[in-house]
Design an enzyme around this catalytic site. Structure first.
Site, short mmCIF file in Angstrom:
data_model
loop_
_atom_site.label_atom_id
_atom_site.label_comp_id
_atom_site.label_asym_id
_atom_site.label_seq_id
_atom_site.Cartn_x
_atom_site.Cartn_y
_atom_site.Cartn_z
N GLY A 88 -8.41 34.15 6.64
CA GLY A 88 -8.08 32.96 5.86
C GLY A 88 -9.28 32.07 5.63
CG ASP A 89 -8.52 27.89 5.02
OD1 ASP A 89 -7.54 28.46 5.51
OD2 ASP A 89 -8.75 26.68 5.18
N GLY A 95 -4.33 29.78 3.54
CA GLY A 95 -5.76 29.94 3.38
C GLY A 95 -6.24 30.46 2.05
NE ARG A 148 -4.64 35.29 5.41
CZ ARG A 148 -4.55 34.08 5.92
NH1 ARG A 148 -4.68 33.92 7.22
NH2 ARG A 148 -4.34 33.03 5.14
CB THR A 173 -5.18 26.18 11.42
OG1 THR A 173 -4.90 27.46 10.86
CG2 THR A 173 -6.69 25.97 11.48
CB THR A 220 -4.37 23.20 8.84
OG1 THR A 220 -3.23 23.98 9.25
CG2 THR A 220 -3.90 21.79 8.51
N GLY A 221 -3.58 25.39 6.44
CA GLY A 221 -2.60 25.69 5.41
C GLY A 221 -2.70 27.13 4.95
#
Length: 349
Positions: A246-247, A270, A244, A216, A267-268
């Protein structure tokens, strides 16, 4: 009398040690930062990085920093700086956003992005789009040209066409490296799906773990008028299923900006950032508990880690102080100061 050869050796050793330390840690420029970026966190190890790849990553980060800094130096807004820097990273196949985004389980590229204006708390985001060359620009259009905050899928793409956002064929996003990453992930999935007694570990099948990095990209900026902005863009996770999300496109989870406190881009993994509402929580810790941006950043990343999640974030407060905490082996990251000093780091140490 001291041996002159000993003195020479001691001096050279000290210089080497000092140089290594200076390369590992950025120079402290408290209250002096105007733009911070990231290009993903994860298993990023020096031993696994070729000099050529590292040079390309550093070049991409530097180009993004220079673009954003140029906007701010010219008196532009933090929003313009964030959008401009992220567009550079979206166009760079070294990162998992825009061109070079990872593939879903179904062999598609699905892109998410968000942007937020710290001066008004206005925000825009898009999720699961497949034909938008620069999702960060569509996210900004959602914020500025619609009454909504988030749009997804075909509806977001229809809106993009109506407001003049550049649309490309889905083949634009494909790179061979990302396609091979999906193939390896599918092979590992197949191995895992076998019955316990017949399961063969992936490494025994010759399957090397895919680039275990969350690529990200994100940017936070502080302009000359004191306005903060944050933006994040991503292709998600390799082999993701069922649409899906994510965050990154979720305001308060992966992206947040408030002139009273801080701008944040995460970033990671999510799911853990969503459950912890990480970006907003960082702001709240500063607002309600009086923590510094560094203290608040470490606290929220610890929460992510305590639940079992990986990743990092970048944060820039209203006074120009920044933080780049992460709990992985590395994070592509960089910052630039008011006077144009650029710092780029990749590894943990």
């Amino acid at each position: 009398m001291r041996n002159k050869y000993f003195d020479t050796i001691f001096f050279l050793a000290s210089a080497v040690l000092l140089g290594a330390c200076m390369q590992q840690k950025p120079v402290s420029q408290a209250g002096n930062y105007v733009l911070v970026i990231h290009g993903g966190a994860g298993t990023i190890l020096k031993k696994n990085m070729t000099p050529e790849r590292e040079a390309l990553v550093r070049a991409g980060l530097e180009a993004a920093l220079k673009k954003g800094y140029g906007v701010i130096q010219a008196g532009g807004s933090s929003l313009d700086a964030v959008e401009g820097a992220i567009r550079i990273l979206e166009d760079d196949p070294m990162f998992n956003a825009g061109k070079g985004a990872v593939f879903t389980h179904d062999g598609r590229n699905e892109l998410d992005a968000a942007i937020m204006d710290g001066s008004t708390l206005a925000a825009g985001s898009v999720a699961g789009v497949r034909t938008i060359k620069n999702p960060i620009s569509l996210a900004r259009a959602v914020m500025e040209k619609s009454e909504h905050v988030m749009m997804a899928g075909r509806g977001a793409e229809q809106f993009a066409a109506e407001v003049g956002i550049e649309i490309v064929d889905t083949s634009y996003f494909r790179t061979e490296e990302r396609w091979q990453g999906l193939r390896k992930a599918l092979a590992e999935d197949s191995a895992k799906s076998k019955l316990d007694h017949s399961y063969i570990p992936p490494h025994k099948l010759g399957i090397v773990n895919i680039d275990n990095k969350f690529g990200t990209v994100g940017c936070v900026a502080l302009d000359k008028k004191g306005n903060l902005a944050a933006g994040t863009s991503t292709g998600g996770m390799t082999n993701k299923k069922y649409g899906r999300i994510g965050d990154a496109p979720i305001i308060g989870a992966g992206t947040y900006a408030n002139n009273q406190t801080v701008a944040v881009s995460c970033t990671g993994w999510g799911e853990f950032y969503i459950r912890n509402v990480v970006a907003y929580d960082l702001s709240a810790l500063m607002d309600y508990k009086g923590l510094t941006v560094e203290e608040a950043g470490k606290a929220v990343i610890k929460k992510v880690g305590d639940l079992g999640g990986d990743g990092g974030l970048i944060a820039l407060d209203k006074n120009g102080n920044m933080a780049m905490p992460f709990n992985t082996e590395g994070m592509y990251r960089g910052a630039v100061t008011k006077d144009g000093k650029i710092e780029i780091l990749i590894y943990k140490n």
